[in-house]
Scaffold this active site. Structure first.
Site, PDB file in Angstrom:
ATOM      1  N   HIS A   1      21.436 -45.862  10.405  1.00  0.00           N
ATOM      2  CA  HIS A   1      20.224 -46.517  10.906  1.00  0.00           C
ATOM      3  C   HIS A   1      20.499 -47.141  12.268  1.00  0.00           C
ATOM      4  O   HIS A   1      21.643 -47.482  12.591  1.00  0.00           O
ATOM      5  CB  HIS A   1      19.766 -47.593   9.928  1.00  0.00           C
ATOM      6  CG  HIS A   1      19.235 -47.052   8.643  1.00  0.00           C
ATOM      7  ND1 HIS A   1      18.386 -47.766   7.844  1.00  0.00           N
ATOM      8  CD2 HIS A   1      19.441 -45.865   8.010  1.00  0.00           C
ATOM      9  CE1 HIS A   1      18.076 -47.050   6.777  1.00  0.00           C
ATOM     10  NE2 HIS A   1      18.711 -45.897   6.857  1.00  0.00           N
TER      11      HIS A   1
ATOM     12  N   GLU B   1      19.896 -50.120  13.440  1.00  0.00           N
ATOM     13  CA  GLU B   1      20.490 -51.450  13.378  1.00  0.00           C
ATOM     14  C   GLU B   1      21.975 -51.379  13.032  1.00  0.00           C
ATOM     15  O   GLU B   1      22.790 -52.078  13.652  1.00  0.00           O
ATOM     16  CB  GLU B   1      19.761 -52.327  12.338  1.00  0.00           C
ATOM     17  CG  GLU B   1      18.300 -52.553  12.643  1.00  0.00           C
ATOM     18  CD  GLU B   1      17.368 -51.486  12.075  1.00  0.00           C
ATOM     19  OE1 GLU B   1      16.161 -51.750  12.003  1.00  0.00           O
ATOM     20  OE2 GLU B   1      17.839 -50.389  11.700  1.00  0.00           O
TER      21      GLU B   1
ATOM     22  N   CYS C   1      15.314 -52.234   7.149  1.00  0.00           N
ATOM     23  CA  CYS C   1      15.354 -51.989   5.706  1.00  0.00           C
ATOM     24  C   CYS C   1      16.293 -53.004   5.046  1.00  0.00           C
ATOM     25  O   CYS C   1      17.047 -53.709   5.734  1.00  0.00           O
ATOM     26  CB  CYS C   1      15.819 -50.563   5.441  1.00  0.00           C
ATOM     27  SG  CYS C   1      17.599 -50.310   5.687  1.00  0.00           S
TER      28      CYS C   1
ATOM     29  N   CYS D   1      20.003 -52.710   6.139  1.00  0.00           N
ATOM     30  CA  CYS D   1      20.272 -53.247   7.472  1.00  0.00           C
ATOM     31  C   CYS D   1      20.203 -54.767   7.478  1.00  0.00           C
ATOM     32  O   CYS D   1      21.020 -55.430   8.124  1.00  0.00           O
ATOM     33  CB  CYS D   1      19.298 -52.651   8.478  1.00  0.00           C
ATOM     34  SG  CYS D   1      19.574 -50.874   8.750  1.00  0.00           S
TER      35      CYS D   1
END
Length: 153
Positions: free
Chosen positions: A53, A55, A83, A86
């Site tokens: 992801h 992040e 999410c 993260c």
């Protein structure tokens, strides 16, 4: 343009650039003392890594740049609502300030919301959609004791 808007615009630009490159629409920027430490985009499709992801990629890059896993004093600016994975990683890294431009409600019509995961994770383990069970086993050396002993030298 204020600081928050500036860094969110950068995260959104990263997300747009990632879409043009065949990726998913997520970008993130890690900032400390008003300076960008790192940037990341969602690389799930490029790497087949479900943890890639924006992040997390930005956190990894920031930790490498700063030479520490402790990112206290840093802020994260993300194009979309982070999410739960993260968010947990940011908390574990010491991040105390997160700003995001697009919410789960904005993402829902496009199949990109993580609201259902947040809801599921709020339930006790026994009620979650994933089968989660504590299965205690003790082997020697005890992994936590061995780690503590190694830290003490």
């Amino acid at each position: 343009m204020n600081t928050t808007t500036h860094f969110l615009a950068e995260a959104i630009q990263l997300a747009n650039d990632n879409v043009r490159g065949g990726g998913r629409p997520f970008g993130a920027v890690v900032v400390r003392d008003g300076l960008v430490i790192s940037r990341g985009v969602n690389e799930i499709l490029a790497t087949n890594d479900p943890t890639s992801h924006a992040e997390l990629n930005a956190l990894r890059a920031a930790s490498r740049a700063l030479g520490t896993p402790n990112l206290a004093g840093c802020e994260v600016y993300a194009s979309g609502q982070p999410c739960p994975m993260c968010m947990a990683a940011m908390r574990m890294a010491g991040i105390t300030r997160v700003r995001y431009a697009y919410s789960n409600e904005d993402a829902e019509p496009f199949g990109l919301s993580t609201a259902a995961i947040y809801t599921d994770l709020a339930k006790p383990f026994a009620d979650q959609s994933m089968d989660i069970q504590h299965a205690p086993i003790s082997l020697e050396p005890d992994i936590y004791r061995a780690w503590k002993d190694a830290q003490q030298g």
